[in-house]
Design a protein around this motif. Structure first.
Motif: not given
Length: 365
Positions: A154-158, A221-222, A227-235, A250-252
């Motif tokens: 459902e969601i990624l562990p980040y 993602f490798r 559980n660390s943060y990653f930055l992404v543009e809303c798409e 879903n993670t976004m």
């Protein structure tokens, strides 16, 4: 070396035990940081999708692969092996020399479609020539299964930090600058080679296929700890013809939202910088894109805008599209908003990046 001798070598290699080592796809991905990985499949297969970072040294080219496949289908595997042998013999030395140019201390990781005869043959030859060979069990098919399993949740562990804002506020600029600072960044538009919207392909290289897009995302993602943060543009769910995997999307959607804003002049200048490249400033492509907006802004306005483009009034065209098409479409605030965890003015990009960097570092404490 004569063709007959090469044939005898190939036949013996197909039957004798060899010293190459089979490894799992997980072990292979771990080795990619230190060893080159070679895709033995045809150039056509390689272009469709491969393990990101892999090199292509094809055992058979596109035509040869089709010939062998036809023989296999109509005359069986033994006939197909002999046909492959006939095709490979003349170019075997060049094939081996290609590996000498890329192997690190004669160590190499190789794979084919499913870890079958192509990789067995290549591993046998390379082993005979003194290479330390690691062959991926299951080949590219195993890697594709690995990617699908990664996204099968459902969601990624980040934890996502999503950048929002009107067109031209510099979301990609901020992401790339933060990436250069060492932050975890998922640049979906960069991976898709598409900026989104009807203008998204202007000045871009051809986009990857869906399988390769997913592979590129997984490879990013490798680099991110659980559980660390990653930055992404809303798409939106779709970037051009490519679909963001549901687990990523879903993670976004559950991430921390940051709003970027800037005045219209600053946004216009950024768009001019990004899109007006190429010999003719991409004017032909820009005109074609504007014409595709006719059902939204009307044929009369399309004619007015293309006339303005022709007369060099590009800023006027961009400003009109921002204020009358893109801003109403995306409906983001044009200034600070309490609906976001943080609102950042990007007119001074350096200051904006510092502000966001501090915010993320505080989250990570």
């Amino acid at each position: 070396m004569s063709k007959g001798i090469l044939n005898l070598i190939i036949l013996s290699l197909l039957s004798e035990d060899t010293m190459y080592q089979d490894i799992s796809i997980e072990d292979a991905l771990n080795k990619m940081a230190e060893l080159p990985v070679v895709d033995l499949r045809s150039p056509g297969e390689f272009r469709e999708a491969t393990i990101p970072g892999a090199l292509n040294i094809p055992l058979l080219d596109n035509v040869e692969r089709a010939i062998v496949g036809t023989v296999y289908k109509h005359e069986g595997p033994e006939k197909a092996r002999y046909m492959a042998m006939e095709l490979l013999s003349p170019k075997l030395p060049a094939f081996v020399y290609s590996f000498k140019e890329v192997a690190l201390e004669k160590k190499i990781v190789i794979f084919c479609w499913r870890g079958g005869e192509r990789s067995h043959f290549a591993a046998s030859i390379l082993d005979l020539m003194g290479f330390k060979v690691f062959r991926i069990t299951g080949g590219f098919k195993a890697y594709r299964k690995h990617v699908l399993q990664f996204f099968d949740r459902e969601i990624l562990p980040y934890r996502a930090v999503a950048l929002h804002g009107l067109t031209g506020v510099g979301k990609t600029d901020v992401l790339l600058e933060l990436k250069s600072w060492g932050f975890n960044v998922l640049d979906l538009e960069g991976l898709a080679r598409h900026r989104g919207s009807v203008f998204g392909k202007i000045g871009q290289l051809p986009s990857p296929g869906q399988k390769m897009f997913e592979s590129l995302i997984e490879s990013e993602f490798r680099l991110v700890q659980i559980n660390s943060y990653f930055l992404v543009e809303c798409e939106s769910k779709r970037i051009g013809k490519l679909i963001i995997p549901s687990a990523v999307f879903n993670t976004m959607g559950k991430g921390i939202n940051i709003l970027l804003y800037a005045n219209v002049k600053s946004r216009t200048e950024r768009i001019k910088r990004d899109y007006l490249t190429g010999k003719d400033g991409n004017l032909t492509a820009l005109k074609a894109a504007i014409e595709r907006l006719a059902k939204y802004i009307g044929n009369r306005k399309v004619t007015e805008l293309t006339d303005l483009l022709g007369s060099g009034k590009i800023s006027s065209v961009i400003e009109f599209l921002l204020l009358n098409y893109y801003d109403p479409l995306y409906k983001y605030p044009s200034g600070p908003s309490d609906d976001y965890f943080l609102s950042v003015n990007t007119e001074n990009l350096g200051m904006a990046v510092k502000e966001i960097a501090c915010f993320i570092e505080e989250l990570s404490l």
